[in-house]
Design a protein around this motif. Sequence first.
Motif, short mmCIF file in Angstrom:
data_model
loop_
_atom_site.label_atom_id
_atom_site.label_comp_id
_atom_site.label_asym_id
_atom_site.label_seq_id
_atom_site.Cartn_x
_atom_site.Cartn_y
_atom_site.Cartn_z
N TYR A 1 -62.25 23.31 -1.12
CA TYR A 1 -63.10 23.01 0.04
C TYR A 1 -62.26 22.67 1.27
CZ TYR A 1 -67.11 21.25 2.66
OH TYR A 1 -68.08 21.06 3.60
N TYR A 2 -61.12 22.04 1.04
CA TYR A 2 -60.30 21.56 2.16
C TYR A 2 -59.05 22.41 2.42
CZ TYR A 2 -62.97 17.20 1.90
OH TYR A 2 -63.98 16.26 1.90
N ARG A 3 -58.58 23.11 1.42
CA ARG A 3 -57.29 23.79 1.51
C ARG A 3 -57.23 24.74 2.70
NH1 ARG A 3 -56.86 25.61 -3.54
NH2 ARG A 3 -57.89 27.58 -3.03
N ASP A 4 -56.16 24.61 3.47
CA ASP A 4 -55.87 25.49 4.61
C ASP A 4 -56.89 25.39 5.75
OD1 ASP A 4 -53.64 26.46 3.24
OD2 ASP A 4 -54.81 28.05 2.28
N ASN A 5 -57.75 24.39 5.72
CA ASN A 5 -58.69 24.22 6.82
C ASN A 5 -59.00 22.75 7.06
OD1 ASN A 5 -60.31 25.25 8.90
ND2 ASN A 5 -62.15 25.14 7.64
N THR A 6 -57.98 21.92 7.04
CA THR A 6 -58.16 20.49 7.25
C THR A 6 -57.10 19.97 8.22
OG1 THR A 6 -59.07 20.17 5.03
CG2 THR A 6 -58.22 18.22 6.14
N ILE A 7 -57.55 19.13 9.14
CA ILE A 7 -56.66 18.51 10.13
C ILE A 7 -56.69 17.00 9.96
CG2 ILE A 7 -56.35 18.05 12.60
CD1 ILE A 7 -57.30 20.89 13.14
N PHE A 8 -55.52 16.40 9.94
CA PHE A 8 -55.39 14.95 9.91
C PHE A 8 -55.07 14.46 11.33
CE2 PHE A 8 -55.52 15.57 5.54
CZ PHE A 8 -55.28 14.41 4.79
N VAL A 9 -55.74 13.39 11.74
CA VAL A 9 -55.46 12.71 13.01
C VAL A 9 -55.21 11.25 12.67
CG1 VAL A 9 -56.33 12.09 15.28
CG2 VAL A 9 -56.93 14.32 14.30
N ILE A 10 -54.05 10.73 13.05
CA ILE A 10 -53.64 9.38 12.66
C ILE A 10 -53.22 8.61 13.90
CG2 ILE A 10 -52.19 8.02 11.11
CD1 ILE A 10 -51.63 10.59 9.54
N THR A 11 -53.66 7.36 14.01
CA THR A 11 -53.32 6.55 15.17
C THR A 11 -53.44 5.07 14.81
OG1 THR A 11 -53.73 6.28 17.55
CG2 THR A 11 -55.67 6.52 16.13
N THR A 12 -53.36 4.21 15.82
CA THR A 12 -53.51 2.77 15.63
C THR A 12 -54.40 2.21 16.72
OG1 THR A 12 -52.30 0.69 15.29
CG2 THR A 12 -51.47 2.15 17.01
N ASP A 13 -54.99 1.05 16.46
CA ASP A 13 -55.94 0.45 17.40
C ASP A 13 -55.27 -0.34 18.51
OD1 ASP A 13 -55.13 -1.25 15.29
OD2 ASP A 13 -56.76 -2.65 15.69
N HIS A 14 -54.05 -0.76 18.31
CA HIS A 14 -53.29 -1.50 19.34
C HIS A 14 -51.84 -1.59 18.92
CE1 HIS A 14 -53.20 -4.96 16.63
NE2 HIS A 14 -54.51 -4.87 16.51
N GLY A 15 -50.98 -2.00 19.85
CA GLY A 15 -49.59 -2.24 19.52
C GLY A 15 -49.33 -3.71 19.26
N ARG A 16 -48.05 -4.08 19.37
CA ARG A 16 -47.64 -5.48 19.19
C ARG A 16 -46.53 -5.75 20.19
NH1 ARG A 16 -50.22 -6.02 14.49
NH2 ARG A 16 -50.01 -8.28 14.61
N GLY A 17 -46.15 -7.01 20.30
CA GLY A 17 -45.08 -7.36 21.22
C GLY A 17 -43.69 -7.12 20.65
N THR A 18 -42.70 -7.19 21.53
CA THR A 18 -41.30 -7.09 21.13
C THR A 18 -40.44 -8.19 21.76
OG1 THR A 18 -40.85 -5.56 22.96
CG2 THR A 18 -41.39 -4.58 20.83
N ASP A 19 -40.82 -8.66 22.91
CA ASP A 19 -40.02 -9.65 23.65
C ASP A 19 -40.95 -10.64 24.34
OD1 ASP A 19 -37.84 -10.93 24.80
OD2 ASP A 19 -37.81 -9.59 26.54
N PRO A 20 -40.87 -11.93 23.98
CA PRO A 20 -39.97 -12.58 23.02
C PRO A 20 -40.17 -12.03 21.59
CG PRO A 20 -41.10 -14.21 24.38
CD PRO A 20 -41.77 -12.89 24.61
N LEU A 21 -39.16 -12.25 20.74
CA LEU A 21 -39.15 -11.65 19.42
C LEU A 21 -40.38 -12.00 18.60
CD1 LEU A 21 -37.56 -9.93 17.40
CD2 LEU A 21 -36.46 -12.03 16.60
#
Length: 364
Positions: free
Chosen positions: A275-295
């Motif tokens: 049913y899915y073979r050769d005709n399926t697309i995956f879309v992957i993401t995230t709802d938000h990021g995170r900080g880096t600085d300050p650690l």
Amino acid sequence: MTKFNAVLMLCFLAFFNRGNSQEGEAPKVILITMDGFRWQELFTGADPALVANNAYVSDTAQLKSDFWRENPMAGREALMPFLWREAIKTGQFHGNRMLGSKVDLTNTLWFSYPGYNEILTGHADDRRITSNDKIQNPNVTLLEIANSTVKYQGKVAAFGSWDVFPFIINEERSWVPVNAGFEGAAGGSLTEREQFLNRLQAQVPSPWSSVRLDAFTHHYALEFMKKNHPDLLYIAYGETDDFAHDGDYGAYLKAAHNTDGLIRELWEFTQQDPYYRDNTIFVITTDHGRGTDPLDTWQHHGDEVTGAGQVWLISFGSTVAPLGEVDREEQLYSSQIAPTILFLLRLKARPGTMTGKPINLSKS
């Protein structure tokens, strides 16, 4: 033309039209979100400032052995081997800001409900979606749009680890079945595996009061796919965000690595199922990021955390142009995801309801 030739011609036309119909069939779409997973780890692997930091890691030697590599490309492969060794061959990865590819939220709040609303509805709603409270979403998601059509009615479903998803998707109004939080599989024809998952989920405590472990979300979704073959499926994994809030960088990385394996399992299922073979697309993401600085802001997000509005987008599958890691200047937004998926399904939103424009993922 003889009767025999006429019949032969009709058979040929029937075969030709059937072939064209199959080639022109809209793809099945699997939308996946990894809650609060940073673009930094996705594109460069384990963070050198955190992977050996005793404040956030209990066993730094083991974590470094598992995921730390001097070369960032080797590091990201160690962390997410399926995405970087396999999925990239048939897909495109957007959001490596070091290469000029940017993906951002358009909502200004930078936490979960506003992020998921934007992904699923194609626009930010900073006036009404201002908390993570369990309020019914007044906006219409792409899941509801699809489920309201004759073609896709009963062929749409959602599974999430966080117990707010029935409200984000507005299950009551949309009639989209949502299995989230600590819900079990329901119905009168449960498979043996679904019955086992129901028993096991009741016996395995979660570290969190509102989020179950992702393995349950995953296997409930996979069993549903095997049994019902939805054309549009949404799976929302949650562990990365919750382990980050707990300040456990080791568990955060392990959750991301585990999710990579879960995505692999879904992909391999779609490639062996007719049913899915050769005709399926995956879309992957995230709802938000995170900080880096300050650690210490790696644990957090929200409008006061620098960088928490920076996200990423991956797509791979049957008709996706295999661009690999996008290394050119571009600006995409999470609000474009819903209209993109509707375009893939050959559906349209009501005019004026989505601010984002579809992204052209196609090979053509």
